[in-house]
Design a protein around this motif. Sequence first.
Motif, PDB file in Angstrom:
ATOM      1  N   ALA A  86       0.817  -1.383   0.159  1.00 34.07           N
ATOM      2  CA  ALA A  86       0.018   0.074  -0.155  1.00 34.07           C
ATOM      3  C   ALA A  86       0.741   1.225  -0.026  1.00 34.07           C
ATOM      4  CB  ALA A  86      -0.844   0.046   1.105  1.00 34.07           C
ATOM      5  N   THR A  87       2.313   1.070   0.619  1.00 32.50           N
ATOM      6  CA  THR A  87       2.835   1.976   0.885  1.00 32.50           C
ATOM      7  C   THR A  87       3.617   2.662  -0.562  1.00 32.50           C
ATOM      8  OG1 THR A  87       3.304   1.928   2.914  1.00 32.50           O
ATOM      9  CG2 THR A  87       4.710   3.199   2.132  1.00 32.50           C
ATOM     10  N   GLY A  88       4.162   1.774  -1.244  1.00 35.39           N
ATOM     11  CA  GLY A  88       4.723   1.324  -2.153  1.00 35.39           C
ATOM     12  C   GLY A  88       3.447   2.276  -3.672  1.00 35.39           C
ATOM     13  N   LEU A  89       2.545   1.341  -3.806  1.00 35.63           N
ATOM     14  CA  LEU A  89       1.772   1.848  -4.093  1.00 35.63           C
ATOM     15  C   LEU A  89       1.243   3.757  -4.281  1.00 35.63           C
ATOM     16  CD1 LEU A  89      -0.707  -0.363  -4.818  1.00 35.63           C
ATOM     17  CD2 LEU A  89       0.597   0.092  -6.232  1.00 35.63           C
ATOM     18  N   PHE A  90       0.927   4.013  -3.109  1.00 34.32           N
ATOM     19  CA  PHE A  90       0.757   5.081  -2.600  1.00 34.32           C
ATOM     20  C   PHE A  90       2.345   6.211  -3.066  1.00 34.32           C
ATOM     21  CE2 PHE A  90       1.462   9.103   0.011  1.00 34.32           C
ATOM     22  CZ  PHE A  90       0.470  10.099  -0.397  1.00 34.32           C
ATOM     23  N   MET A  91       2.625   5.973  -2.940  1.00 28.91           N
ATOM     24  CA  MET A  91       4.385   6.881  -3.737  1.00 28.91           C
ATOM     25  C   MET A  91       4.577   7.123  -5.442  1.00 28.91           C
ATOM     26  SD  MET A  91       5.117   7.616  -0.404  1.00 28.91           S
ATOM     27  CE  MET A  91       6.346   8.963  -0.927  1.00 28.91           C
ATOM     28  N   ALA A  92       4.259   5.260  -5.871  1.00 28.11           N
ATOM     29  CA  ALA A  92       4.515   5.282  -6.896  1.00 28.11           C
ATOM     30  C   ALA A  92       3.434   6.271  -7.337  1.00 28.11           C
ATOM     31  CB  ALA A  92       4.232   3.476  -7.448  1.00 28.11           C
ATOM     32  N   TYR A  93       1.661   6.154  -6.955  1.00 19.95           N
ATOM     33  CA  TYR A  93       1.069   7.017  -7.395  1.00 19.95           C
ATOM     34  C   TYR A  93       1.247   8.657  -7.480  1.00 19.95           C
ATOM     35  CZ  TYR A  93      -3.097  10.036  -7.862  1.00 19.95           C
ATOM     36  OH  TYR A  93      -4.404  11.163  -7.656  1.00 19.95           O
ATOM     37  N   ALA A  94       2.150   9.379  -6.565  1.00 16.87           N
ATOM     38  CA  ALA A  94       2.452  10.727  -5.953  1.00 16.87           C
ATOM     39  C   ALA A  94       3.643  10.616  -7.504  1.00 16.87           C
ATOM     40  CB  ALA A  94       3.302  10.720  -4.894  1.00 16.87           C
TER      41      ALA A  94
END
Length: 237
Positions: A86-94
């Motif tokens: 979840a954290t990785g996906l959020f940062m990738a989205y950013a």
Amino acid sequence: METKYASTTAVNARARQEASTIFLAKVFNWMAGGLALTGIVAWFTANSGLAMKIATSPAFIILILAELGMVFYLSARIEKIQAGTATGLFMAYAVMNGLTLSTIFLAYTRASIGGAFLTTAGMFGAMSVYGMVTKKDLSGMGSFMFMGLIGIIIASVVNIFLGSSTLYWAISGIGVIVFVGLTAYDVQKIKQIGEQGIMQQGGDVVQKGAIIGALALYLDFINLFLMLLRFFGGGRD
């Protein structure tokens, strides 16, 4: 007995408030980190000349669709995926959002972008404080604002074909109201999640809760910024 019960109730209330404060801090820290990452990526992409290539190629549409898919996936699967995922996906989205937002440097002056950002920060901060301190239940307003958001999306799609400047400005004005309201609603909802004991459910649950909360506030901030940017003008020649 009544005095003892009242004392215990007060202690529990303070504990819930402290837990909520800690959780809110985690959410805001992740949101701020996401915004910072987006800003850095957008700045360097614009200055490298890559923004023009993104704006004039299918990459822009691909990025937009990928971002939408990521938001829907995170929202729907947050309880089943790992906290690290979840954290990785959020940062990738950013990062991806930074790539798409780099194109605003092609349409607006840096002064307009800076002014819109500062105004957004001020409005977002004020509504965040309101969401934290108000005793009023904002769930009704949240539902109303969500319906307004659906209306904005539909009107925006329609205006692609109409090209109406009147509708464009109406969408922008309503959009500001909608995202200001959603900010207060989302902050209150996150505060309530903190009060309901999420901090006692383990590190993975806390992290995933913080990420999904950060995503909601991140989207509120970015969309409010984009709506306000339209009013600042300052378009490039």
